[in-house]
Design a protein around this motif. Structure first.
Motif, PDB file in Angstrom:
ATOM      1  N   PRO A  62       0.743  -1.153  -0.050  1.00 46.57           N
ATOM      2  CA  PRO A  62      -0.134  -0.085  -0.044  1.00 46.57           C
ATOM      3  C   PRO A  62       0.922   1.263  -0.041  1.00 46.57           C
ATOM      4  O   PRO A  62       0.684   2.139  -0.669  1.00 46.57           O
ATOM      5  CB  PRO A  62      -0.945  -0.257   1.193  1.00 46.57           C
ATOM      6  N   GLY A  63       1.662   1.161   0.721  1.00 40.52           N
ATOM      7  CA  GLY A  63       2.761   2.546   0.711  1.00 40.52           C
ATOM      8  C   GLY A  63       3.199   2.879  -0.587  1.00 40.52           C
ATOM      9  O   GLY A  63       3.342   3.891  -1.208  1.00 40.52           O
ATOM     10  N   ARG A  64       3.925   1.817  -1.131  1.00 38.30           N
ATOM     11  CA  ARG A  64       4.347   1.996  -2.397  1.00 38.30           C
ATOM     12  C   ARG A  64       3.467   2.370  -3.437  1.00 38.30           C
ATOM     13  O   ARG A  64       3.858   3.420  -4.333  1.00 38.30           O
ATOM     14  CB  ARG A  64       5.058   0.453  -2.891  1.00 38.30           C
ATOM     15  N   THR A  65       2.063   1.768  -3.274  1.00 36.96           N
ATOM     16  CA  THR A  65       1.239   2.416  -4.470  1.00 36.96           C
ATOM     17  C   THR A  65       0.722   3.863  -4.106  1.00 36.96           C
ATOM     18  O   THR A  65       0.558   4.545  -5.089  1.00 36.96           O
ATOM     19  CB  THR A  65      -0.065   1.456  -3.998  1.00 36.96           C
ATOM     20  N   ILE A  66       0.612   4.383  -2.723  1.00 38.97           N
ATOM     21  CA  ILE A  66       0.511   5.830  -2.491  1.00 38.97           C
ATOM     22  C   ILE A  66       1.462   6.294  -2.968  1.00 38.97           C
ATOM     23  O   ILE A  66       1.128   7.636  -3.798  1.00 38.97           O
ATOM     24  CB  ILE A  66       0.233   5.907  -1.012  1.00 38.97           C
ATOM     25  N   LEU A  67       2.708   5.999  -3.003  1.00 36.98           N
ATOM     26  CA  LEU A  67       3.758   6.975  -3.259  1.00 36.98           C
ATOM     27  C   LEU A  67       4.073   7.073  -4.847  1.00 36.98           C
ATOM     28  O   LEU A  67       4.287   8.070  -5.633  1.00 36.98           O
ATOM     29  CB  LEU A  67       5.246   6.620  -2.720  1.00 36.98           C
ATOM     30  N   ASP A  68       3.945   5.823  -5.357  1.00 40.56           N
ATOM     31  CA  ASP A  68       3.505   5.811  -7.175  1.00 40.56           C
ATOM     32  C   ASP A  68       2.579   6.487  -7.788  1.00 40.56           C
ATOM     33  O   ASP A  68       2.829   7.364  -8.653  1.00 40.56           O
ATOM     34  CB  ASP A  68       3.401   4.494  -7.401  1.00 40.56           C
ATOM     35  N   CYS A  69       1.254   6.447  -7.010  1.00 42.35           N
ATOM     36  CA  CYS A  69       0.269   7.344  -7.419  1.00 42.35           C
ATOM     37  C   CYS A  69       0.419   8.953  -7.259  1.00 42.35           C
ATOM     38  O   CYS A  69       0.324   9.662  -8.403  1.00 42.35           O
ATOM     39  CB  CYS A  69      -1.100   6.968  -6.686  1.00 42.35           C
ATOM     40  N   PHE A  78      -2.879  17.772 -10.214  1.00 45.70           N
ATOM     41  CA  PHE A  78      -2.987  17.386  -8.832  1.00 45.70           C
ATOM     42  C   PHE A  78      -1.624  17.966  -8.090  1.00 45.70           C
ATOM     43  O   PHE A  78      -0.584  17.852  -8.789  1.00 45.70           O
ATOM     44  CB  PHE A  78      -3.251  15.865  -8.816  1.00 45.70           C
ATOM     45  N   ARG A  79      -1.769  18.183  -6.932  1.00 46.51           N
ATOM     46  CA  ARG A  79      -0.679  18.417  -6.026  1.00 46.51           C
ATOM     47  C   ARG A  79      -0.894  17.514  -4.736  1.00 46.51           C
ATOM     48  O   ARG A  79      -1.935  17.397  -4.160  1.00 46.51           O
ATOM     49  CB  ARG A  79      -0.828  19.882  -5.370  1.00 46.51           C
ATOM     50  N   PHE A  80      -0.059  16.646  -4.363  1.00 48.36           N
ATOM     51  CA  PHE A  80      -0.101  15.738  -3.300  1.00 48.36           C
ATOM     52  C   PHE A  80       0.821  16.034  -2.212  1.00 48.36           C
ATOM     53  O   PHE A  80       2.025  16.523  -2.272  1.00 48.36           O
ATOM     54  CB  PHE A  80       0.300  14.454  -4.023  1.00 48.36           C
ATOM     55  N   LEU A  81       0.079  15.775  -0.954  1.00 53.33           N
ATOM     56  CA  LEU A  81       0.876  15.869   0.149  1.00 53.33           C
ATOM     57  C   LEU A  81       0.927  14.573   0.984  1.00 53.33           C
ATOM     58  O   LEU A  81       0.031  14.053   0.995  1.00 53.33           O
ATOM     59  CB  LEU A  81       0.147  16.920   1.236  1.00 53.33           C
ATOM     60  N   ILE A  82       1.996  13.881   1.140  1.00 52.69           N
ATOM     61  CA  ILE A  82       2.159  12.706   1.927  1.00 52.69           C
ATOM     62  C   ILE A  82       2.058  13.045   3.405  1.00 52.69           C
ATOM     63  O   ILE A  82       3.093  13.732   3.984  1.00 52.69           O
ATOM     64  CB  ILE A  82       3.235  12.041   1.696  1.00 52.69           C
ATOM     65  N   GLY A  83       0.956  12.877   4.155  1.00 47.05           N
ATOM     66  CA  GLY A  83       0.699  13.155   5.630  1.00 47.05           C
ATOM     67  C   GLY A  83       1.182  11.773   6.302  1.00 47.05           C
ATOM     68  O   GLY A  83       0.316  10.645   5.912  1.00 47.05           O
ATOM     69  N   THR A  84       1.832  11.721   7.462  1.00 48.71           N
ATOM     70  CA  THR A  84       2.055  10.613   8.276  1.00 48.71           C
ATOM     71  C   THR A  84       2.222  11.081   9.528  1.00 48.71           C
ATOM     72  O   THR A  84       2.673  12.346   9.996  1.00 48.71           O
ATOM     73  CB  THR A  84       3.127   9.782   7.606  1.00 48.71           C
ATOM     74  N   PHE A  85       2.409  10.000  10.483  1.00 47.67           N
ATOM     75  CA  PHE A  85       2.464  10.283  11.982  1.00 47.67           C
ATOM     76  C   PHE A  85       3.993  10.193  12.172  1.00 47.67           C
ATOM     77  O   PHE A  85       4.475   9.363  11.896  1.00 47.67           O
ATOM     78  CB  PHE A  85       1.655   9.412  12.957  1.00 47.67           C
ATOM     79  N   TYR A  95       9.082   5.149   5.293  1.00 46.92           N
ATOM     80  CA  TYR A  95       8.062   5.838   4.366  1.00 46.92           C
ATOM     81  C   TYR A  95       8.170   7.429   3.923  1.00 46.92           C
ATOM     82  O   TYR A  95       8.172   7.629   2.791  1.00 46.92           O
ATOM     83  CB  TYR A  95       6.417   5.600   4.969  1.00 46.92           C
ATOM     84  N   VAL A  96       8.512   8.108   5.046  1.00 43.07           N
ATOM     85  CA  VAL A  96       8.779   9.320   4.856  1.00 43.07           C
ATOM     86  C   VAL A  96      10.262   9.769   4.049  1.00 43.07           C
ATOM     87  O   VAL A  96      10.041  10.474   3.310  1.00 43.07           O
ATOM     88  CB  VAL A  96       8.932  10.237   6.198  1.00 43.07           C
ATOM     89  N   THR A  97      10.928   8.861   4.500  1.00 44.74           N
ATOM     90  CA  THR A  97      12.361   9.147   3.687  1.00 44.74           C
ATOM     91  C   THR A  97      12.089   8.845   2.341  1.00 44.74           C
ATOM     92  O   THR A  97      12.857   9.561   1.480  1.00 44.74           O
ATOM     93  CB  THR A  97      13.435   7.930   4.268  1.00 44.74           C
ATOM     94  N   GLU A  98      11.348   7.788   1.663  1.00 45.99           N
ATOM     95  CA  GLU A  98      10.991   7.271   0.295  1.00 45.99           C
ATOM     96  C   GLU A  98      10.052   8.427  -0.224  1.00 45.99           C
ATOM     97  O   GLU A  98      10.725   8.746  -1.328  1.00 45.99           O
ATOM     98  CB  GLU A  98      10.391   5.979   0.160  1.00 45.99           C
ATOM     99  N   ALA A  99       9.350   9.197   0.568  1.00 43.43           N
ATOM    100  CA  ALA A  99       8.444  10.238  -0.018  1.00 43.43           C
ATOM    101  C   ALA A  99       9.427  11.255  -0.409  1.00 43.43           C
ATOM    102  O   ALA A  99       9.333  11.799  -1.452  1.00 43.43           O
ATOM    103  CB  ALA A  99       7.418  10.500   1.033  1.00 43.43           C
ATOM    104  N   ARG A 100      10.228  11.683   0.428  1.00 46.53           N
ATOM    105  CA  ARG A 100      11.266  12.855   0.428  1.00 46.53           C
ATOM    106  C   ARG A 100      12.269  12.471  -0.839  1.00 46.53           C
ATOM    107  O   ARG A 100      12.376  13.281  -1.719  1.00 46.53           O
ATOM    108  CB  ARG A 100      11.935  13.153   1.435  1.00 46.53           C
ATOM    109  N   ARG A 101      12.544  11.032  -0.869  1.00 43.39           N
ATOM    110  CA  ARG A 101      13.399  10.849  -1.968  1.00 43.39           C
ATOM    111  C   ARG A 101      12.975  10.973  -3.515  1.00 43.39           C
ATOM    112  O   ARG A 101      13.390  11.240  -4.526  1.00 43.39           O
ATOM    113  CB  ARG A 101      13.839   9.391  -1.915  1.00 43.39           C
ATOM    114  N   ARG A 102      11.430  10.742  -3.485  1.00 37.07           N
ATOM    115  CA  ARG A 102      10.852  11.096  -4.582  1.00 37.07           C
ATOM    116  C   ARG A 102      10.361  12.476  -4.699  1.00 37.07           C
ATOM    117  O   ARG A 102       9.545  12.712  -5.675  1.00 37.07           O
ATOM    118  CB  ARG A 102       9.516  10.282  -4.595  1.00 37.07           C
TER     119      ARG A 102
END
Length: 163
Positions: A62-69, A78-85, A95-102
């Motif tokens: 699921p994490g990969r799918t969210i980041l891929d989309c 679209f403008r995406f913000l990845i929100g997490t705790f 998950y945060v590290t990978e989102a930032r890498r992308r």
């Protein structure tokens, strides 16, 4: 007659060039798109800002799918913000590290424990300051928190059931 087709690469290049009605279904995200001669896609004058809210710290299916989309649709209306705790100690997850890498924009909700209700105040402030149009949730905790905040802000919620 509508046709059902899988959505390739998370909708990234799905375009109906013919006049035939098309229904598309992506079984992993339970997302439907229907286009026919009576329905057209409206392109707003600014990007739609989506907050993808996830509780899990892993880059799993699921994490990969969210980041891929998010990565494939970013900048295409679209403008995406990845929100997490994140715990107040500040240690970031894979998950945060990978989102930032992308090069995706990340918003962190700081919590002192699993049931820190101050997250509601933080999330509402983020929704205001980042001009969130849609909240997209992915797990039980984000479903509840996202629904409460979106309802208070008058914003729609989309939830995806993974698994």
């Amino acid at each position: 007659m509508a046709m059902i087709r899988p959505l390739p690469n998370c909708l990234s290049n799905q375009v109906n060039h013919s006049r035939e009605p098309v229904s598309a279904f992506h079984k992993h995200s339970l997302a439907f798109i229907v286009m026919n001669e009576h329905l057209s896609i409206h392109r707003p004058s600014r990007s739609i800002t989506i907050l993808d809210l996830r509780d899990s710290p892993w880059v799993d299916g699921p994490g990969r799918t969210i980041l891929d989309c998010a990565e494939s649709l970013q900048g295409q209306g679209f403008r995406f913000l990845i929100g997490t705790f994140v715990h107040v100690s500040g240690e970031e997850s894979a998950y945060v590290t990978e989102a930032r890498r992308r090069n995706l924009e990340v918003v962190l909700l700081q919590e002192s424990g699993q049931f820190d209700w101050r997250i509601l105040t933080q999330l509402r402030a983020i929704m205001d300051s980042k001009h969130i149009d849609v909240v997209h949730t992915h797990d039980p905790r984000t479903n509840v928190i996202g629904l409460i905040c979106a309802w208070l802000q008058g914003k729609p919620v989309v939830t995806t059931v993974h698994g």
